[in-house]
Design a protein around this motif. Structure first.
Motif, PDB file in Angstrom:
ATOM      1  N   MET A  58       0.848  -1.186   0.000  1.00  0.00           N
ATOM      2  CA  MET A  58       0.000   0.000   0.000  1.00  0.00           C
ATOM      3  C   MET A  58       0.882   1.234   0.000  1.00  0.00           C
ATOM      4  N   ARG A 258     -12.097   3.173  -0.100  1.00  0.00           N
ATOM      5  CA  ARG A 258     -11.466   2.754   1.152  1.00  0.00           C
ATOM      6  C   ARG A 258     -11.554   1.233   1.321  1.00  0.00           C
ATOM      7  N   PHE A 262      -8.477  -1.400   2.039  1.00  0.00           N
ATOM      8  CA  PHE A 262      -8.311  -2.007   3.352  1.00  0.00           C
ATOM      9  C   PHE A 262      -9.065  -3.315   3.547  1.00  0.00           C
ATOM     10  N   GLU A 263     -10.050  -3.620   2.702  1.00  0.00           N
ATOM     11  CA  GLU A 263     -10.881  -4.793   2.930  1.00  0.00           C
ATOM     12  C   GLU A 263     -10.821  -5.821   1.813  1.00  0.00           C
TER      13      GLU A 263
END
Length: 333
Positions: A58, A258, A262-263
């Motif tokens: 990331m 997002r 992140f998921e």
């Protein structure tokens, strides 16, 4: 589980060449200051991705903090993301901050084609931010520049050579797109071999994806295109069939961006979701643009592999969204 973090950071060291004075490095992260802004790069512990260990990298470049009106920042982010390259403008509604972000889960066999593109994408992220007016950019989002000096060297007043990548990408964008029609035609056969029906028309490739949870079929399009800032390159577009209330569009697009970071544990988080017109309502599309600079020139097999892998990732993205859409839509509305 096989961990690609050392190889990822070795590649980034070669591509970015961060100054020793202006970096902080540990086993799984690098924060560096190529200008007044900083960029943080983190490699997460390897995780299973469709039965294969993958290491997720990331990269984030903070832009603005102390946002006075988060709703305004969401609108500005949605507008900026309509011309997204490989990074998304992300609003942190809790911290009232804005930044650029991208991510990619690197599988061992994919690293040959993915690592060069990922390193360039990370470099281009901070180069775009560093060549803009930091004050005006932060003001546009309704905040102040998100600047945090190096804890020992203090604030940086000169700039690193990586910022010249913007000019290089713009110069490369003046040339014709590096993927001819034959690459698109032959990629249709490659995709058929892995069970993905596709159609090609010139330098355009299209795939339909069944998505019952979204209310219909989604569409994946990859085509030669011209970006307003970087000239010629490759556009990757995912059009989702669901409609959202127009006022909720920016918040839902931001929640999707997002969640991608992140998921979504696998695949590429290149580009950005953004609201698009859909009759009297608002739809959602994911836009990613690969400047010519990031496209392989030869051999043909490398170019076709790039096309095929981008399509597969887009199809997997739609399938992921089809599963998580109800929770995301309810949480952001």
């Amino acid at each position: 589980m096989y961990d690609l973090a050392p190889e990822l950071f070795n590649r980034l060291d070669v591509a970015l060449r961060p100054d020793a004075r202006w970096r902080l490095r540990d086993e799984r992260s690098l924060t560096w200051w190529p200008c007044a802004l900083r960029q943080r790069i983190e490699a997460l512990p390897p995780a299973d991705d469709r039965g294969v260990p993958a290491t997720r990298l990331m990269a984030m470049t903070p832009l603005a903090r102390d946002i006075a009106d988060v709703g305004h920042a969401l609108l500005m982010a949605a507008a900026a993301n309509q011309a997204a390259t490989l990074s998304a403008v992300i609003v942190d509604e809790v911290d009232a901050s804005v930044g650029l972000a991208l991510a990619a889960s690197v599988r061992p066999k994919a690293r040959i084609w993915l690592l060069p593109m990922l390193a360039d994408a990370v470099a281009l992220q901070v180069a775009v931010a560093g060549t803009a007016s930091i004050d005006q950019m932060a003001m546009g989002f309704g905040g102040v520049p998100d600047l945090a000096s190096h804890p020992e060297a203090g604030p940086r007043t000169d700039t690193h050579a990586v910022l010249a990548m913007v000019e290089r990408a713009q110069r490369d964008g003046l040339a014709a797109v590096r993927m001819p029609e034959s690459d698109f035609r032959r990629a249709v056969g490659d995709l058929s071999d892995v069970g993905i029906p596709a159609a090609a028309d010139g330098t355009r490739l299209e795939v339909g994806v069944t998505a019952p949870g979204l209310g219909g079929d989604a569409r994946v399009v990859i085509e030669s295109a011209t970006h307003p800032g970087f000239g010629n390159g490759l556009l990757v577009l995912v059009e989702a069939p669901m409609a959202v209330a127009p006022l909720a569009g920016p918040a839902i697009a931001n929640a999707l961006n997002r969640a991608e970071l992140f998921e979504r544990t696998g695949g590429l988080a290149f580009g950005a979701w953004t609201p698009v017109a859909l009759g009297d309502a608002a739809g959602l599309a994911r836009v990613a643009f690969l400047p010519n600079l990031l496209l392989p020139q030869a051999p043909e097999a490398d170019r076709r592999a790039r096309l095929v892998n981008l399509v597969i990732d887009a199809v997997l993205r739609v399938q992921w969204l089809d599963r998580v859409w109800p929770a995301l839509a309810n949480g952001a509305s």
